[in-house]
Design an enzyme around this catalytic site. Structure first.
Site, PDB file in Angstrom:
ATOM      1  N   GLU A 168      59.930 -26.031  29.685  1.00 19.29           N
ATOM      2  CA  GLU A 168      58.846 -26.939  30.114  1.00 19.29           C
ATOM      3  C   GLU A 168      58.500 -26.787  31.601  1.00 19.29           C
ATOM      4  OE1 GLU A 168      59.767 -30.976  28.979  1.00 19.29           O
ATOM      5  OE2 GLU A 168      59.593 -30.514  26.852  1.00 19.29           O
ATOM      6  N   GLU A 367      62.023 -28.175  20.556  1.00 14.02           N
ATOM      7  CA  GLU A 367      62.342 -29.603  20.722  1.00 14.02           C
ATOM      8  C   GLU A 367      61.308 -30.419  19.964  1.00 14.02           C
ATOM      9  OE1 GLU A 367      62.645 -31.225  24.719  1.00 14.02           O
ATOM     10  OE2 GLU A 367      63.664 -29.428  25.438  1.00 14.02           O
TER      11      GLU A 367
END
Length: 462
Positions: A168, A367
């Site tokens: 991320e 995720e």
């Protein structure tokens, strides 16, 4: 039992976590300080209930038992990260042998339990000394990262076959340089753009270095939190707002990582507003030549936007939000604890986009998860009955399954997370794990979802 949703052979079932969020032992084993250790020292009030990263879930001391539990609940893969400040305290120079021993033991233990380690090199945890040099604002830090990556490939590349340069990477940009929720709490778009650009440069340099090793059957990629952006309506102004939002928050990393170049519209917007980063000679060619083999996709919630209601304040800092307003869709389904919308179809829309616009790159859900506060409310006979989590996973897996049926190149699903872990400034406010962790005793107890997941893996579907 009829399996309605059957997944492809050798599907990767597992979970994900990161070093700072589970290891603990923040001041043990020769580890250096990272920005989280430091920020907690100076501003503990910024962390939920003043809980810092010193102990977290104590994986450092309990990894053997934890990996045994992973095996018991059906994991065939697990994503973890290496702590740069543990492996190379200070970020440059001497390798910390205690860290090498620890990560070797973890990797070997996973393999001994038939769980494939997926390893992330950087998950938000910059060594403090390097942050003091400017962190990702600095090209010297980019070089230090490349050296760190090379050390990791040398030490662990004989056994680790799936590598990820960053997790991320948009989050440290948003949190650290735009919206004040990560250290160094700077609000400055020009610096944010430089940080984002240097992150992609560091990523490309790590890939270039990785390929010189010629590891057999190994892949390297990046993990991006792709948040599909939906316009309020099909009005051209709403559509344009959604497009610009997508450029800033998704395509700023997705395009260079997968396609090897930045979106022209994004470059134009930044040029027009005087916000372009400094680019070195040969950089763009390096980025073009070093695209990813595999993409991890983190998906939690959609982003909904509309055209701006008012002109931006000319006396405010330049922000992505100059081009759109957020929009709350009436009747949306919510996770009230996190304040996030639950929109399962988003996972399908991401995959179709990757198939149609990004060469159907090999990818997996790295995720997806649901954080819930005060989960003890759902304790029954010593176990947390987290039916809401099972429903959440099921809903997303159904749409993921549909995308696979339609030819999307999806290889796996990892839940965030294996056991309740420490969440940055939220600490232990919301629990995400298959396994509940008692913070006083560190006792691990599987939740109902853990047993459900085990049957999903055994049947390769549900």
């Amino acid at each position: 039992m009829i399996i309605q949703y059957k997944f492809p052979e050798d599907f990767w079932w597992g979970s994900a976590t990161s070093a700072t969020q589970i290891e603990g032992a923040a001041h043990e084993g020769g580890k250096g300080k990272n920005i989280w250790d430091y920020w907690y020292e100076i501003e503990p009030n910024r962390f939920f209930e003043n809980v810092g990263p010193a102990t977290t879930s104590d994986f450092y001391h309990r990894f053997k038992d934890d990996i045994k539990l992973m095996k018991e609940i059906g994991h065939n893969s697990f994503r973890l990260s290496i702590s740069w400040s543990r492996l190379i305290p200070g970020g440059r120079g001497e390798i910390n042998q205690e860290a090498v021993t620890f990560y070797n033991n973890v990797i070997n233990e996973l393999l001994a339990n038939d769980i494939e380690p997926f390893v992330t090199l950087y998950h938000f945890d910059m060594p403090l000394e390097l942050q003091n040099e400017g962190g990702w604002e600095s090209r010297n830090v980019v070089e230090a990262y490349k050296e760190y990556a090379i050390q990791c490939f040398q030490l662990f590349g004989d056994r680790v076959k799936k590598w990820f340069t960053f997790n991320e990477p948009i989050v440290p940009v948003e949190g650290g340089y735009l919206y004040d929720f990560h250290y160094p709490n700077i609000v400055d778009f020009k610096k944010a753009a430089q940080v984002a650009y240097h992150t992609i440069l560091a990523h490309a340099k790590a890939i270039e270095a990785f390929r010189t090793f010629n590891f057999a059957d190994s892949k390297i990629g990046i993990v991006l939190n792709l948040t599909p952006t939906y316009p309020r309506s099909q009005n051209p102004f709403d559509v344009k707002a959604a497009n610009i939002c997508d450029l800033f928050f998704n395509r700023s990393f997705l395009d260079p990582a997968v396609l090897g170049e930045y979106p022209k519209e994004l470059v134009e917007i930044l040029r027009e507003h005087g916000q372009l980063p400094v680019v070195g000679k040969g950089d763009l060619e390096l980025i073009k030549q070093n695209t990813v083999d595999i993409l991890g996709v983190n998906y939690y919630q959609p982003r909904r936007v509309k055209a701006k209601e008012y002109l931006p304040n000319p006396y405010s800092p330049f922000m992505p939000d100059w081009f759109f307003d957020y929009y709350e869709m009436p009747g949306r389904k919510m996770n009230p604890y996190r304040g996030w919308e639950i929109y399962e179809k988003g996972i399908y829309d991401i995959m179709i986009n990757l198939k149609e616009n990004y060469g159907n790159i090999e990818c997996f859900i790295s995720e997806n998860g649901m954080g819930v506060q005060d989960e003890e409310r759902f304790l029954k006979d010593g176990r947390i009955e987290d039916d809401y989590r099972i429903e959440f996973i099921k809903g997303h897996l159904k749409w993921l399954h549909k995308s696979i049926q339609e030819g999307c190149n999806v290889k796996g699903y990892h839940l965030w997370t294996f056991m309740d872990n420490w969440s940055w400034s939220n600490a232990y406010k919301n629990r995400y794990g298959f396994i509940s962790v008692d913070l006083k005793t560190q006792k691990r107890t599987p939740k109902k979802s853990a047993y459900w997941f085990k049957t999903v893996v055994e049947n390769n579907g549900f």
